[in-house]
Scaffold this motif. Structure first.
Motif, PDB file in Angstrom:
ATOM      1  N   ARG A  86       0.848  -1.200   0.000  1.00 41.18           N
ATOM      2  CA  ARG A  86       0.000   0.000   0.000  1.00 41.18           C
ATOM      3  C   ARG A  86       0.879   1.244   0.000  1.00 41.18           C
ATOM      4  O   ARG A  86       1.911   1.272   0.677  1.00 41.18           O
ATOM      5  CB  ARG A  86      -0.924   0.024   1.216  1.00 41.18           C
ATOM      6  CG  ARG A  86      -1.913  -1.131   1.239  1.00 41.18           C
ATOM      7  CD  ARG A  86      -2.811  -1.108   2.460  1.00 41.18           C
ATOM      8  NE  ARG A  86      -3.806  -2.167   2.392  1.00 41.18           N
ATOM      9  CZ  ARG A  86      -4.833  -2.299   3.223  1.00 41.18           C
ATOM     10  NH1 ARG A  86      -4.993  -1.434   4.208  1.00 41.18           N
ATOM     11  NH2 ARG A  86      -5.708  -3.282   3.077  1.00 41.18           N
TER      12      ARG A  86
ATOM     13  N   TYR B 107       1.767   4.139   6.079  1.00 43.24           N
ATOM     14  CA  TYR B 107       2.165   3.634   4.773  1.00 43.24           C
ATOM     15  C   TYR B 107       3.103   4.609   4.061  1.00 43.24           C
ATOM     16  O   TYR B 107       3.089   5.818   4.317  1.00 43.24           O
ATOM     17  CB  TYR B 107       0.930   3.364   3.914  1.00 43.24           C
ATOM     18  CG  TYR B 107       0.053   2.278   4.488  1.00 43.24           C
ATOM     19  CD1 TYR B 107       0.520   0.970   4.606  1.00 43.24           C
ATOM     20  CD2 TYR B 107      -1.240   2.560   4.932  1.00 43.24           C
ATOM     21  CE1 TYR B 107      -0.278  -0.026   5.149  1.00 43.24           C
ATOM     22  CE2 TYR B 107      -2.050   1.566   5.471  1.00 43.24           C
ATOM     23  CZ  TYR B 107      -1.559   0.270   5.581  1.00 43.24           C
ATOM     24  OH  TYR B 107      -2.344  -0.714   6.124  1.00 43.24           O
TER      25      TYR B 107
ATOM     26  N   THR C  94      -2.284  -1.615  -3.658  1.00 43.08           N
ATOM     27  CA  THR C  94      -3.407  -0.730  -3.353  1.00 43.08           C
ATOM     28  C   THR C  94      -2.858   0.677  -3.187  1.00 43.08           C
ATOM     29  O   THR C  94      -1.936   0.886  -2.384  1.00 43.08           O
ATOM     30  CB  THR C  94      -4.134  -1.158  -2.059  1.00 43.08           C
ATOM     31  OG1 THR C  94      -4.570  -2.516  -2.193  1.00 43.08           O
ATOM     32  CG2 THR C  94      -5.338  -0.265  -1.788  1.00 43.08           C
TER      33      THR C  94
ATOM     34  N   ASP D 180      -5.958   5.969   6.567  1.00 42.59           N
ATOM     35  CA  ASP D 180      -5.628   4.580   6.251  1.00 42.59           C
ATOM     36  C   ASP D 180      -6.866   3.712   6.079  1.00 42.59           C
ATOM     37  O   ASP D 180      -6.800   2.624   5.485  1.00 42.59           O
ATOM     38  CB  ASP D 180      -4.717   3.991   7.328  1.00 42.59           C
ATOM     39  CG  ASP D 180      -3.287   4.513   7.220  1.00 42.59           C
ATOM     40  OD1 ASP D 180      -2.988   5.223   6.232  1.00 42.59           O
ATOM     41  OD2 ASP D 180      -2.480   4.238   8.122  1.00 42.59           O
ATOM     42  N   ARG D 181      -8.012   4.177   6.573  1.00 42.53           N
ATOM     43  CA  ARG D 181      -9.255   3.444   6.338  1.00 42.53           C
ATOM     44  C   ARG D 181      -9.570   3.372   4.841  1.00 42.53           C
ATOM     45  O   ARG D 181     -10.209   2.426   4.377  1.00 42.53           O
ATOM     46  CB  ARG D 181     -10.420   4.118   7.075  1.00 42.53           C
ATOM     47  CG  ARG D 181     -10.384   4.007   8.596  1.00 42.53           C
ATOM     48  CD  ARG D 181     -11.504   4.850   9.193  1.00 42.53           C
ATOM     49  NE  ARG D 181     -11.512   4.785  10.643  1.00 42.53           N
ATOM     50  CZ  ARG D 181     -12.400   4.101  11.365  1.00 42.53           C
ATOM     51  NH1 ARG D 181     -13.317   3.380  10.747  1.00 42.53           N
ATOM     52  NH2 ARG D 181     -12.356   4.102  12.676  1.00 42.53           N
TER      53      ARG D 181
ATOM     54  N   ASP E  13      -8.104   0.330   3.250  1.00 40.94           N
ATOM     55  CA  ASP E  13      -8.892  -0.875   3.524  1.00 40.94           C
ATOM     56  C   ASP E  13     -10.120  -0.934   2.613  1.00 40.94           C
ATOM     57  O   ASP E  13     -10.421  -1.988   2.030  1.00 40.94           O
ATOM     58  CB  ASP E  13      -9.342  -0.897   4.987  1.00 40.94           C
ATOM     59  CG  ASP E  13      -8.177  -0.955   5.960  1.00 40.94           C
ATOM     60  OD1 ASP E  13      -7.120  -1.494   5.574  1.00 40.94           O
ATOM     61  OD2 ASP E  13      -8.319  -0.463   7.094  1.00 40.94           O
ATOM     62  N   ALA E  14     -10.808   0.195   2.500  1.00 35.06           N
ATOM     63  CA  ALA E  14     -12.026   0.223   1.687  1.00 35.06           C
ATOM     64  C   ALA E  14     -11.714   0.034   0.204  1.00 35.06           C
ATOM     65  O   ALA E  14     -12.465  -0.629  -0.522  1.00 35.06           O
ATOM     66  CB  ALA E  14     -12.768   1.541   1.916  1.00 35.06           C
TER      67      ALA E  14
ATOM     68  N   ALA F 167      -9.166  -1.679  -1.078  1.00 40.01           N
ATOM     69  CA  ALA F 167      -8.851  -3.091  -1.273  1.00 40.01           C
ATOM     70  C   ALA F 167     -10.119  -3.938  -1.352  1.00 40.01           C
ATOM     71  O   ALA F 167     -10.157  -4.963  -2.047  1.00 40.01           O
ATOM     72  CB  ALA F 167      -7.959  -3.585  -0.143  1.00 40.01           C
ATOM     73  N   LYS F 168     -11.171  -3.505  -0.699  1.00 39.16           N
ATOM     74  CA  LYS F 168     -12.441  -4.233  -0.710  1.00 39.16           C
ATOM     75  C   LYS F 168     -13.226  -3.982  -1.992  1.00 39.16           C
ATOM     76  O   LYS F 168     -13.787  -4.916  -2.583  1.00 39.16           O
ATOM     77  CB  LYS F 168     -13.272  -3.811   0.507  1.00 39.16           C
ATOM     78  CG  LYS F 168     -14.684  -4.374   0.536  1.00 39.16           C
ATOM     79  CD  LYS F 168     -15.452  -3.839   1.737  1.00 39.16           C
ATOM     80  CE  LYS F 168     -16.901  -4.309   1.728  1.00 39.16           C
ATOM     81  NZ  LYS F 168     -17.659  -3.748   2.880  1.00 39.16           N
TER      82      LYS F 168
ATOM     83  N   THR G 183      -6.629  -0.540  -6.978  1.00 40.87           N
ATOM     84  CA  THR G 183      -5.828  -1.734  -6.730  1.00 40.87           C
ATOM     85  C   THR G 183      -5.242  -2.178  -8.066  1.00 40.87           C
ATOM     86  O   THR G 183      -5.573  -1.626  -9.123  1.00 40.87           O
ATOM     87  CB  THR G 183      -6.664  -2.877  -6.135  1.00 40.87           C
ATOM     88  OG1 THR G 183      -7.627  -3.304  -7.106  1.00 40.87           O
ATOM     89  CG2 THR G 183      -7.371  -2.443  -4.856  1.00 40.87           C
TER      90      THR G 183
ATOM     91  N   ALA H  44     -15.608   5.330   4.089  1.00 42.17           N
ATOM     92  CA  ALA H  44     -14.444   4.559   4.538  1.00 42.17           C
ATOM     93  C   ALA H  44     -14.098   4.932   5.964  1.00 42.17           C
ATOM     94  O   ALA H  44     -14.388   6.017   6.426  1.00 42.17           O
ATOM     95  CB  ALA H  44     -13.250   4.827   3.631  1.00 42.17           C
TER      96      ALA H  44
END
Length: 812
Positions: A502, A533, A591, A606-607, A610-611, A613-614, A662, A812
């Motif tokens: 990331r 990151y 990502t 950083d959220r 995560d979102a 990547a989903k 991504t 997110a």
């Protein structure tokens, strides 16, 4: 009664005419101090700090002889007195699990307090080794059988921990009023002692009276401190027994959420007492890890700096306060043509780049006094920097140093196969990053590498376009690159297996001392302050970077270099510089979050990784952009008449060109770039993948990156976009005060109630100095966990917003 007179009763003499530099030292409880020192032995003075407050607590005690921890309950504190047993004064009675009873001086033992249910409901500041700093958490439950506490962090994460073995502190409030605290500082052995006069619920700070008489408004979060149970035993300038209740009505109590005007009365009351409100924050170990440059500066000021150097720094501080930051930076520029190569009695190393036919000009002396200059043959290096070599002492009694003449218009750039272990000043080593082609074994084993090769090969296979894939790692940032890549181990040579999980990415070109460089500097700072990151700078056509981009100050900064688009594309096809955005996304990053120079990131950013990547996946292989503040659709909102887009293919509202992605979206990104550079090749490429020949993109939709992104996403029936996370700086500042009257940017098609705003990033931070001040504020002030705003309400759970009516964006 005035606050001065009340503080006088508590032992502080504070005249109205108090100086800004010092307040009058108060004489506090002198008789108690003298009496105690006459009667109490030193060991008893030390042990008394633990006192009766330990009675009833359970402790884990380490026994060195057995190398084991044993649990005991503290049943009694043996106070010195006429009826006490000799030899146990100042000890605590410990009853162990095997019923053995031992009287021990607690201050001589290695022990942990074993907390139980009494911690539930309390806030704590707990050190997280994996992050390298302290985090605030709420203790929500206790499992008595396993002796584990459940703690919930600000970001919602839950952990079960044995708090007896953790490094944590309780975060106190009004219960500290009237107590004396011992503050430990990271860089000094001696602690500070202060009495807590008042706690402000609004500001979350404490008014502390220190032993030297100074009155300070202090944030104790992240500060290492303990409550002192017998203040007379440890310091004769700190008072005890000054009850918090005696200050009621003098320092106003302001509840959390009060408006700013009311809080000013708090500052005014403290100002009346001390002549000023001195804001102060003691640094902790966490600061050194989250901001190495700040830690190095604090260390220099507290440990190394001379009085003269402090005076110079103070002059700089005054100029900062006057808004003369740019002038200070100019004053600090190193004299052109000379490079410091060694202090007196140290070796000066030659830099071959600076020589002229094997000869080097070196000077010895001091910039404020006098130099001795000599021409030295290459064979005589390394050269000892002293008066023996240069023939005399140019400045007797002063520290001196040597400088090497290196009068070059531009730094030398060397393209190398592998980075040197130590990079040299004036020589920029650039190591090639392989992009075109990878082994069959690698593409078979790594889906991400297959997607990348599919995205870049159409450029690699065309001679006129192959320059687009040119990429080099700046070796000055090789350590960050080595740390970031998934496959550990570093030989100095970038490899096709060097994937980064990331990262942020920003593209840049321009003067290293200009405004754009200043914007990127602030962006890099924000990424280091609020994310774990790395951040990648994709530098186009320039190897001279801003001095502030120091790899030591920014240990997660990676810089890649590219020559950019050829003049044919820039001039003939009018390819905007912004199309480098697409190229900067085509890196080995699984990502990514793409940022512009005039942006900042904030807490909770950083959220978004995560979102992303989903939501950006094999089933949805596209980048995701945030909703634009303008709909750009004719008749949809108040801006549409002036800024509407004459296109009838709208699928979702116009998006802002700040994509997250991504590796699944790499092919789409490559096609978007090809659509601009070579429309015919783009048609062939799309036809090969979809077996359909795409319609030509109207000419007026290929001028900028944002146009092509929106049109191509509509054509691919893309449905996802982020709620607006790239807010204006003024909106973010309103969020810091939890202002509930923020703009919503509604339209009459998609977001009839406005767009939800996620306060995790900013756009339009074009004034570097103003942005630097905002970063300072973001660092100092607590940021609410309720970071998503919609229709006058702040939410801590972003997914609650997605469920609301007329909300079609992702949170997110």
């Amino acid at each position: 009664m005035t606050l001065q007179s009340q503080l006088g009763r508590c032992g502080i003499s504070v005249p109205r005419s108090a100086s800004k530099l010092a307040l009058v030292v108060g004489v506090v409880f002198a008789s108690i101090v003298v009496l105690h020192r006459l009667t109490a032995p030193r060991s008893l003075q030390e042990s008394s700090r633990h006192g009766n407050d330990m009675v009833g607590k359970t402790v884990q005690v380490y026994w060195p002889a057995k190398r084991e921890w044993y649990k005991a309950r503290v049943t009694k504190y043996n106070v010195a007195g006429p009826h006490s047993k000799r030899g146990i004064e100042g000890t605590h009675t410990l009853v162990y699990e095997d019923d053995s009873v031992v009287n021990s001086f607690l201050h001589t033992l290695k022990y942990h307090v074993v907390y139980g249910r009494e911690l539930v409901g309390h806030l704590i500041s707990i050190y997280r080794p994996s992050l390298g700093f302290y985090k605030v958490a709420n203790v929500t439950a206790f499992d008595g059988e396993d002796e584990l506490h459940t703690v919930q962090f600000e970001d919602g994460g839950l952990l079960k921990l044995a708090l007896a073995l953790e490094d944590f502190q309780l975060i106190f409030g009004k219960e500290l009023e009237g107590r004396v605290v011992e503050i430990r500082r990271e860089l000094r052995d001696e602690p500070l002692y202060a009495s807590v006069l008042h706690y402000s619920q609004y500001k979350g700070t404490f008014v502390l009276a220190f032993a030297d008489g100074t009155l300070q408004d202090l944030d104790l979060k992240g500060v290492s401190f303990e409550i002192v149970h017998n203040p007379a035993a440890v310091h004769d300038g700190v008072m005890s027994g000054c009850s918090a209740g005696s200050l009621e009505g003098l320092i106003p109590v302001i509840e959390a959420g009060a408006d700013e005007s009311k809080s000013k009365s708090y500052d005014a009351a403290v100002s009346e007492a001390g002549g000023q409100v001195e804001k102060h924050r003691f640094h902790s170990a966490a600061e050194f890890k989250e901001d190495p440059l700040r830690g190095a500066m604090l260390n220099f000021v507290e440990v190394e700096a001379t009085p003269g150097q402090i005076a110079i720094l103070n002059q700089a501080r005054i100029k900062f306060e006057r808004g003369l930051q740019a002038h200070i930076k100019k004053d600090l520029d190193v004299p052109e043509g000379w490079f410091p190569c060694g202090s007196e009695h140290q070796e000066c190393q030659a830099i071959d780049y600076c020589g002229d036919n094997g000869k080097f000009v070196v000077r010895f002396g001091h910039i404020d006094f006098k130099w001795i200059e000599k021409t030295i043959d290459r064979a005589k290096f390394p050269l000892m920097c002293n008066s023996e070599v240069f023939g005399s002492d140019p400045v007797v009694g002063r520290p001196k140093y040597c400088e090497l003449k290196c009068d070059r218009d531009e730094d030398e750039v060397k393209k190398v196969e592998s980075c040197s272990a130590r990079t040299l000043p004036f020589i920029h080593e650039l190591a090639a990053v392989p992009l075109c082609g990878s082994s069959a074994e690698q593409t078979a084993a790594d889906e991400a590498e297959r997607e990348l090769q599919a995205a870049v090969m159409p450029f690699c296979e065309v001679t006129a376009l192959k320059h687009v894939t040119d990429l080099h790692l700046d070796c000055r940032y090789q350590q960050a690159y080595a740390n970031a890549k998934e496959v550990k181990g570093w030989t100095g040579k970038p490899a096709s297996t060097d994937w980064i999980d990331r990262a942020f990415v920003v593209f840049f070109a321009g003067d290293p001392t200009g405004a754009h460089a200043g914007m990127v500097t602030n962006l890099i700072r924000s990424a280091h302050m609020f994310s774990r990151y790395p951040i990648v700078v994709y530098a186009v056509g320039t190897t001279n970077l801003a001095e502030e981009w120091d790899p030591v100050a920014f240990p997660r900064l990676i810089v890649f270099h590219s020559n950019g688009f050829s003049s044919e594309y820039k001039n003939k096809l009018r390819v905007s510089f912004n199309f480098h955005k697409f190229r900067s996304m085509m890196l080995r990053i699984r990502t990514g979050i793409q940022l512009d120079a005039d942006m900042l990131v904030a807490k909770n950013i950083d959220r978004l990784f995560d979102a992303t990547a989903k939501h950006s996946s094999a089933e949805y292989p596209y980048p995701i952009l945030p909703v634009h503040w303008m709909s750009r659709m004719k008749g949809a909102d108040g801006y549409s008449e002036a800024y509407f887009v004459p296109y009838d293919g709208f699928r979702i509202r116009w998006s802002h060109a700040h994509p997250t992605w991504t590796y699944h979206a790499l092919v789409f990104t490559g096609q978007a770039l090809m659509a601009k550079l070579d429309p015919d090749l783009w048609k062939t490429w799309v036809n090969k993948v979809t077996f359909k020949t795409p319609e030509k993109i109207p000419q007026n939709f290929v001028f900028e990156d944002e146009d092509i992104l929106n049109v191509l996403l509509w054509r691919n029936n893309a449905t996802k976009q982020w709620c607006k996370w790239d807010v204006e700086p003024s909106v973010f500042e309103d969020f810091l005060t939890q202002n509930s009257n923020l703009p919503g940017y509604p339209d009459n098609v998609w977001y009839k109630n406005g767009i939800p705003l996620m306060m995790i990033g900013m756009h339009n931070t074009k004034d570097p100095i103003a942005t630097d001040k905002l970063l300072g504020r973001m660092r100092r002030e607590p940021v609410s966990n309720n970071y998503v705003y919609h229709q006058g309400t702040y939410f801590s759970n972003p997914f609650d917003v997605e469920k609301l009516e007329h909300v079609h964006c992702l949170a997110a």
